[in-house]
Design a protein around this motif. Structure first.
Motif, PDB file in Angstrom:
ATOM      1  N   THR A   1       0.837  -1.201   0.000  1.00 49.43           N
ATOM      2  CA  THR A   1       0.000   0.000   0.000  1.00 49.43           C
ATOM      3  C   THR A   1       0.869   1.247   0.000  1.00 49.43           C
ATOM      4  OG1 THR A   1      -0.138   0.368   2.402  1.00 49.43           O
ATOM      5  CG2 THR A   1      -1.677  -1.229   1.443  1.00 49.43           C
ATOM      6  N   GLY A   2       0.211   2.369  -0.245  1.00 52.20           N
ATOM      7  CA  GLY A   2       0.840   3.659  -0.048  1.00 52.20           C
ATOM      8  C   GLY A   2       0.596   4.141   1.369  1.00 52.20           C
ATOM      9  N   CYS A   3       0.777   5.432   1.586  1.00 51.33           N
ATOM     10  CA  CYS A   3       0.643   6.005   2.928  1.00 51.33           C
ATOM     11  C   CYS A   3       0.126   7.428   2.799  1.00 51.33           C
ATOM     12  CB  CYS A   3       2.000   5.983   3.632  1.00 51.33           C
ATOM     13  SG  CYS A   3       1.966   6.444   5.378  1.00 51.33           S
ATOM     14  N   HIS A   4      -0.513   7.929   3.830  1.00 57.45           N
ATOM     15  CA  HIS A   4      -0.975   9.314   3.842  1.00 57.45           C
ATOM     16  C   HIS A   4       0.007  10.211   4.576  1.00 57.45           C
ATOM     17  CE1 HIS A   4      -3.198  12.853   5.338  1.00 57.45           C
ATOM     18  NE2 HIS A   4      -3.913  12.742   4.235  1.00 57.45           N
ATOM     19  N   THR A   5       0.429   9.807   5.770  1.00 53.44           N
ATOM     20  CA  THR A   5       1.299  10.620   6.619  1.00 53.44           C
ATOM     21  C   THR A   5       2.140   9.696   7.486  1.00 53.44           C
ATOM     22  OG1 THR A   5      -0.282  12.468   6.713  1.00 53.44           O
ATOM     23  CG2 THR A   5       1.354  12.370   8.465  1.00 53.44           C
ATOM     24  N   ALA A   6       3.350  10.135   7.804  1.00 54.87           N
ATOM     25  CA  ALA A   6       4.188   9.424   8.775  1.00 54.87           C
ATOM     26  C   ALA A   6       4.642  10.424   9.833  1.00 54.87           C
ATOM     27  CB  ALA A   6       5.393   8.791   8.092  1.00 54.87           C
ATOM     28  N   ILE A   7       4.486  10.073  11.089  1.00 55.58           N
ATOM     29  CA  ILE A   7       4.849  10.949  12.210  1.00 55.58           C
ATOM     30  C   ILE A   7       6.176  10.456  12.786  1.00 55.58           C
ATOM     31  CG2 ILE A   7       4.131  11.871  14.442  1.00 55.58           C
ATOM     32  CD1 ILE A   7       1.230  11.272  13.588  1.00 55.58           C
ATOM     33  N   ALA A   8       7.209  11.280  12.661  1.00 57.77           N
ATOM     34  CA  ALA A   8       8.561  10.839  12.991  1.00 57.77           C
ATOM     35  C   ALA A   8       8.746  10.552  14.479  1.00 57.77           C
ATOM     36  CB  ALA A   8       9.579  11.888  12.524  1.00 57.77           C
ATOM     37  N   LEU A   9       8.301  11.447  15.340  1.00 59.82           N
ATOM     38  CA  LEU A   9       8.595  11.308  16.768  1.00 59.82           C
ATOM     39  C   LEU A   9       7.955  10.077  17.388  1.00 59.82           C
ATOM     40  CD1 LEU A   9       8.395  15.000  18.050  1.00 59.82           C
ATOM     41  CD2 LEU A   9      10.433  13.611  17.674  1.00 59.82           C
ATOM     42  N   THR A  10       6.861   9.604  16.818  1.00 55.82           N
ATOM     43  CA  THR A  10       6.207   8.416  17.356  1.00 55.82           C
ATOM     44  C   THR A  10       6.383   7.193  16.464  1.00 55.82           C
ATOM     45  OG1 THR A  10       4.113   8.993  16.272  1.00 55.82           O
ATOM     46  CG2 THR A  10       4.455   9.806  18.520  1.00 55.82           C
ATOM     47  N   GLY A  11       7.003   7.361  15.302  1.00 50.17           N
ATOM     48  CA  GLY A  11       7.172   6.238  14.388  1.00 50.17           C
ATOM     49  C   GLY A  11       5.850   5.675  13.899  1.00 50.17           C
ATOM     50  N   THR A  12       4.897   6.573  13.624  1.00 47.20           N
ATOM     51  CA  THR A  12       3.542   6.155  13.274  1.00 47.20           C
ATOM     52  C   THR A  12       3.263   6.371  11.791  1.00 47.20           C
ATOM     53  OG1 THR A  12       2.767   6.723  15.489  1.00 47.20           O
ATOM     54  CG2 THR A  12       1.095   6.504  13.770  1.00 47.20           C
ATOM     55  N   LEU A  13       2.713   5.358  11.140  1.00 48.30           N
ATOM     56  CA  LEU A  13       2.257   5.447   9.763  1.00 48.30           C
ATOM     57  C   LEU A  13       0.748   5.633   9.773  1.00 48.30           C
ATOM     58  CD1 LEU A  13       4.281   2.439   8.306  1.00 48.30           C
ATOM     59  CD2 LEU A  13       4.966   4.842   8.335  1.00 48.30           C
ATOM     60  N   VAL A  14       0.260   6.591   8.992  1.00 56.61           N
ATOM     61  CA  VAL A  14      -1.168   6.903   8.962  1.00 56.61           C
ATOM     62  C   VAL A  14      -1.718   6.571   7.583  1.00 56.61           C
ATOM     63  CG1 VAL A  14      -2.915   8.675   9.334  1.00 56.61           C
ATOM     64  CG2 VAL A  14      -0.762   8.763  10.621  1.00 56.61           C
ATOM     65  N   LEU A  15      -2.711   5.693   7.538  1.00 57.80           N
ATOM     66  CA  LEU A  15      -3.385   5.313   6.299  1.00 57.80           C
ATOM     67  C   LEU A  15      -4.794   5.885   6.313  1.00 57.80           C
ATOM     68  CD1 LEU A  15      -2.363   1.537   6.107  1.00 57.80           C
ATOM     69  CD2 LEU A  15      -1.014   3.548   5.507  1.00 57.80           C
ATOM     70  N   ASP A  16      -5.269   6.326   5.134  1.00 52.09           N
ATOM     71  CA  ASP A  16      -6.569   7.004   5.095  1.00 52.09           C
ATOM     72  C   ASP A  16      -7.698   6.179   4.494  1.00 52.09           C
ATOM     73  OD1 ASP A  16      -5.879   6.971   2.447  1.00 52.09           O
ATOM     74  OD2 ASP A  16      -5.942   9.144   2.156  1.00 52.09           O
ATOM     75  N   GLY A  17      -7.419   4.934   4.103  1.00 52.63           N
ATOM     76  CA  GLY A  17      -8.479   4.096   3.552  1.00 52.63           C
ATOM     77  C   GLY A  17      -8.895   4.468   2.147  1.00 52.63           C
ATOM     78  N   GLY A  18      -8.096   5.308   1.459  1.00 50.94           N
ATOM     79  CA  GLY A  18      -8.439   5.742   0.112  1.00 50.94           C
ATOM     80  C   GLY A  18      -7.896   4.808  -0.959  1.00 50.94           C
ATOM     81  N   GLU A  19      -7.841   5.313  -2.182  1.00 50.06           N
ATOM     82  CA  GLU A  19      -7.439   4.507  -3.325  1.00 50.06           C
ATOM     83  C   GLU A  19      -5.988   4.040  -3.229  1.00 50.06           C
ATOM     84  OE1 GLU A  19      -9.445   3.829  -6.464  1.00 50.06           O
ATOM     85  OE2 GLU A  19     -10.746   3.964  -4.721  1.00 50.06           O
ATOM     86  N   LEU A  20      -5.136   4.821  -2.570  1.00 55.09           N
ATOM     87  CA  LEU A  20      -3.723   4.465  -2.474  1.00 55.09           C
ATOM     88  C   LEU A  20      -3.420   3.592  -1.259  1.00 55.09           C
ATOM     89  CD1 LEU A  20      -0.903   4.868  -3.725  1.00 55.09           C
ATOM     90  CD2 LEU A  20      -0.656   6.913  -2.307  1.00 55.09           C
ATOM     91  N   CYS A  21      -4.159   3.792  -0.177  1.00 58.11           N
ATOM     92  CA  CYS A  21      -3.923   3.019   1.047  1.00 58.11           C
ATOM     93  C   CYS A  21      -4.815   1.774   1.140  1.00 58.11           C
ATOM     94  CB  CYS A  21      -4.148   3.896   2.270  1.00 58.11           C
ATOM     95  SG  CYS A  21      -3.019   5.301   2.394  1.00 58.11           S
ATOM     96  N   GLY A  22      -5.957   1.818   0.504  1.00 65.07           N
ATOM     97  CA  GLY A  22      -6.840   0.657   0.494  1.00 65.07           C
ATOM     98  C   GLY A  22      -7.706   0.520   1.729  1.00 65.07           C
ATOM     99  N   ARG A  23      -8.605  -0.436   1.657  1.00 68.41           N
ATOM    100  CA  ARG A  23      -9.482  -0.709   2.795  1.00 68.41           C
ATOM    101  C   ARG A  23      -8.666  -1.165   4.000  1.00 68.41           C
ATOM    102  NH1 ARG A  23     -13.375  -5.135   1.920  1.00 68.41           N
ATOM    103  NH2 ARG A  23     -11.685  -6.103   0.739  1.00 68.41           N
ATOM    104  N   ARG A  24      -9.182  -0.869   5.171  1.00 67.36           N
ATOM    105  CA  ARG A  24      -8.456  -1.208   6.397  1.00 67.36           C
ATOM    106  C   ARG A  24      -8.220  -2.710   6.519  1.00 67.36           C
ATOM    107  NH1 ARG A  24      -9.665  -1.637  12.222  1.00 67.36           N
ATOM    108  NH2 ARG A  24      -7.928  -0.689  13.361  1.00 67.36           N
ATOM    109  N   VAL A  25      -9.175  -3.514   6.065  1.00 75.99           N
ATOM    110  CA  VAL A  25      -9.074  -4.959   6.247  1.00 75.99           C
ATOM    111  C   VAL A  25      -7.885  -5.543   5.484  1.00 75.99           C
ATOM    112  CG1 VAL A  25     -10.639  -5.515   4.340  1.00 75.99           C
ATOM    113  CG2 VAL A  25     -10.403  -7.106   6.256  1.00 75.99           C
TER     114      VAL A  25
END
Length: 246
Positions: free
Chosen positions: A138-162
């Motif tokens: 998948t792709g990604c929407h945002t990455a937060i450096a200080l927490t090492g968190t990847l944020v996915l938005d469920g859209g065409e690039l990130c896909g369904r959560r499942v």
């Protein structure tokens, strides 16, 4: 001149605490506003966040270094590459996966060097079908450096959560301009699409039982890999440029 009056009702003999509170509420509602703000849209939103200076003043390369360090602390494997090297880095990350599910909007050039069979998710894949695939890309929407968190938005690039929860191996492709330093900036980016189905990932799925035995893959993928696409490095100056600079 404002006629606002801050005097509170005087408690009289026999007045209960409840009656006094309600009297104060009625008094407060009856007075005119101190300011001219009348609607939600009129409330000023130009907040000065505590992280503004750090977020805007930190070199983007250092921000990405922090992200990589946090991700590796979570046992995530990170592949740092450039735009031209992304297809080969993605192929390395997926390794020997024979069956890979991808969201509908995944760029075709990302999979140019894959030998695996690709399944584009059209919304019809259930948990049983996803359990049979080797990996998800998948792709990604945002990455937060200080927490090492990847944020996915469920859209065409990130896909369904499942599709990011059932397969055992998840490869996320991340561009350098999607990396922010802190959580406030990440939340600000998420606020641009408040109705999105957000998923926040900080490392592979892991949990521990009462004996503190770590178990991975219970609530999501056991293996998480990130392909970080960074800008091309600056070209080395020529001898003539070095001499002119001196």
């Amino acid at each position: 001149m404002s006629t606002w009056d801050d005097r509170r009702p005087t408690r009289t003999a026999g007045m209960s605490a409840k009656e006094e509170i309600l009297a104060r509420v009625r008094s407060a509602l009856a007075v005119p506003r101190r300011d001219e703000v009348t609607d939600y849209a009129d409330v000023p939103r130009a907040y000065q966040r505590a992280d503004d200076k750090q977020e805007t003043g930190t070199d983007p390369g250092k921000v990405r270094d922090v992200l990589v360090q946090r991700l590796e602390d979570y046992t995530t494997v990170v592949h740092r590459t450039t735009e031209s090297g992304a297809p080969s880095a993605i192929a390395r990350a997926l390794g020997g996966a024979a069956l890979v599910v991808v969201p509908p909007g995944l760029p075709g050039e990302w999979t140019e060097q894959l030998d695996a069979e690709l399944i584009r998710d059209d919304g019809g894949l259930d948990a049983h079908a996803l359990d049979r695939v080797d990996a998800v890309l998948t792709g990604c929407h945002t990455a937060i450096a200080l927490t090492g968190t990847l944020v996915l938005d469920g859209g065409e690039l990130c896909g369904r959560r499942v599709i990011t929860l059932v397969p055992d191996h998840h490869v996320v492709v991340l561009h350098a301009d999607q990396v922010v330093l802190g959580v406030p900036k990440g939340i600000q980016r998420m606020g641009e699409s408040p109705a999105a189905a957000w998923t926040m990932i900080s490392g592979p799925s892991a949990t521990s039982d009462i004996e503190l035995d770590r178990v991975e893959g219970v609530h999501g993928p056991r293996r998480l890999e990130v392909v970080l696409i960074e800008p091309d490095p600056e070209p080395e100056p020529s001898d003539d440029e070095k001499e002119s600079a001196a």
